[in-house]
Scaffold this active site. Structure first.
Site, mmCIF file in Angstrom:
data_model
loop_
_atom_site.group_PDB
_atom_site.id
_atom_site.type_symbol
_atom_site.label_atom_id
_atom_site.label_comp_id
_atom_site.label_asym_id
_atom_site.label_seq_id
_atom_site.Cartn_x
_atom_site.Cartn_y
_atom_site.Cartn_z
ATOM 1 C CE LYS A 20 60.691 16.896 66.538
ATOM 2 N NZ LYS A 20 60.577 18.371 66.528
ATOM 3 C CB SER A 56 57.165 19.356 68.047
ATOM 4 O OG SER A 56 58.378 19.633 67.375
ATOM 5 C CB SER A 91 59.858 22.383 68.284
ATOM 6 O OG SER A 91 58.539 22.702 67.916
#
Length: 370
Positions: free
Chosen positions: A20, A96, A120
């Protein structure tokens, strides 16, 4: 539809990994999928998790997209592009860590790394039909992770199956031990209000697992959900509020950030009291039953066309955010509802019992596959 924001070629010849874009990789900027950070300087050093992944002989092949500044649940990103949900393309990928979940669902990597502040990892995993784990708070290093300071955020892995999820944990957590045997186990089933098909899929999986099931209410979940948002708002404002001055933060996120600026000290103090009370409640439940279970999300993932306003859909985290507040490890494994849409089964364990959590999830999945 963007899953990978940067192609990379780092490390050995082992499992392939995507990271990420809130984790530092030396020589590359950490942009958090935001125009406000598009000109950020290259990171000077790897995040500790990146170092650990490389030390495990894994190959880092890309950085993944996300909901801007990791401050949203849908994964929709007007600037960087919204990651396609590979198995359910009309549905949101979740946020997210949307790109990290989508990369695994698309078969682009053996596992991926995301972060989980209020769901997330678990929300996008459930939306994309893959496995996702939020470890015990503090167990996996956050050095080199944005935001630098958080009392909720955890680095965690995604994978398409339990074995690769376990391999991912072994890579990112050098303290991760051999999994215990779990032939016989009592599970506390937390009653919640969920879509009938979601609840039916979770109930069928638990009943088919062969584990002993017992009802275990957690009456503090609603208060913990609200308190978790208070903490998220204050800590995100502290980390990202200064970016509003660039004028480049997306309108949805800018509005949420501006609202977060109004989080009062009194509200934060109350949230901390709720944290203590709910943590004690979960600890007490786990003293009775070593695993708690419930749906990961109250409903199927939203259609993209229904999810434009993050504030309007934030309730999708109702069953996950409380365990960020309490710090317990939580895992979601994929199921399919009667309508052919993804459902997540969430399992929670005592702090530090991440190995037990993975062992129970793996055994449950094996039993259902027989």
């Amino acid at each position: 539809m963007t899953i990978v924001v940067q192609d990379l070629a780092l490390g050995g010849n082992g499992l392939s990994v995507m990271i990420k874009d809130t984790l530092d990789i030396a020589g590359h900027p950490t942009c958090a999928a935001s125009a406000a950070l598009a000109d950020a300087p290259a990171a000077l050093a790897h995040a500790q998790v990146v170092k650990d992944v490389l030390a495990a002989n894994c190959r880092i092949i890309g950085k993944t997209s996300l909901h801007e500044l990791a401050f949203g649940t849908t994964g929709i990103n007007q600037w960087a592009g919204t990651a396609l949900n590979p198995l359910y393309p009309a549905r949101i990928p979740g946020g997210s860590s949307s790109g990290s979940a989508a990369a695994v669902a698309a078969g682009l990597a053996d596992f991926s790394i995301g972060t989980d502040t209020g769901g997330s990892v678990r929300i996008p995993a459930a939306c994309c039909g893959v496995w996702g784990l939020k470890p015990t708070f503090g167990r996996v290093s956050r050095q080199g992770v944005m935001p630098a300071v958080s009392s909720l955020d955890c680095v965690g892995p995604f994978a398409a199956d339990s074995e690769r999820l376990i391999a991912a944990m072994q890579a990112i957590d050098p303290s991760f031990k051999a999994l215990p045997a779990v032939a016989h186990l009592n599970i506390g089933v937390v009653p919640v209000q969920a879509h009938p098909e979601v609840q039916a899929a979770v109930d069928a999986a638990l009943q088919g697992s062969g584990f002993a099931l017992h009802e275990q209410p957690l009456p503090g979940m609603a208060a913990a959900y609200d308190a978790g948002l208070v903490v998220i708002n204050r800590e995100t404002w502290n980390a990202c509020g200064h970016l509003l001055a660039t004028g480049k933060v997306g309108a949805d996120i800018a509005g949420r950030l501006q609202a977060a600026a109004d989080t009062s000290d009194a509200a934060l103090a109350t949230a901390e009291q709720v944290r203590q009370a709910f943590t004690a409640q979960v600890d007490a439940a786990l003293a009775r039953f070593p695993i708690l279970a419930m749906p990961t999300m109250p409903d199927y993932p939203l259609l993209l066309s229904e999810a434009a306003d993050t504030r309007a859909v934030i309730g999708m985290t109702a069953f996950v955010r409380p365990f960020n507040l309490s710090g317990h490890p939580a895992l979601t494994l994929p199921l399919i509802g009667a309508s052919g849409l993804p459902v997540g089964l969430q399992l929670i364990a005592a702090k530090g019992a991440d190995e037990l959590l993975c062992a129970v999830a793996r055994e449950l999945s094996r039993r259902l596959a027989r």
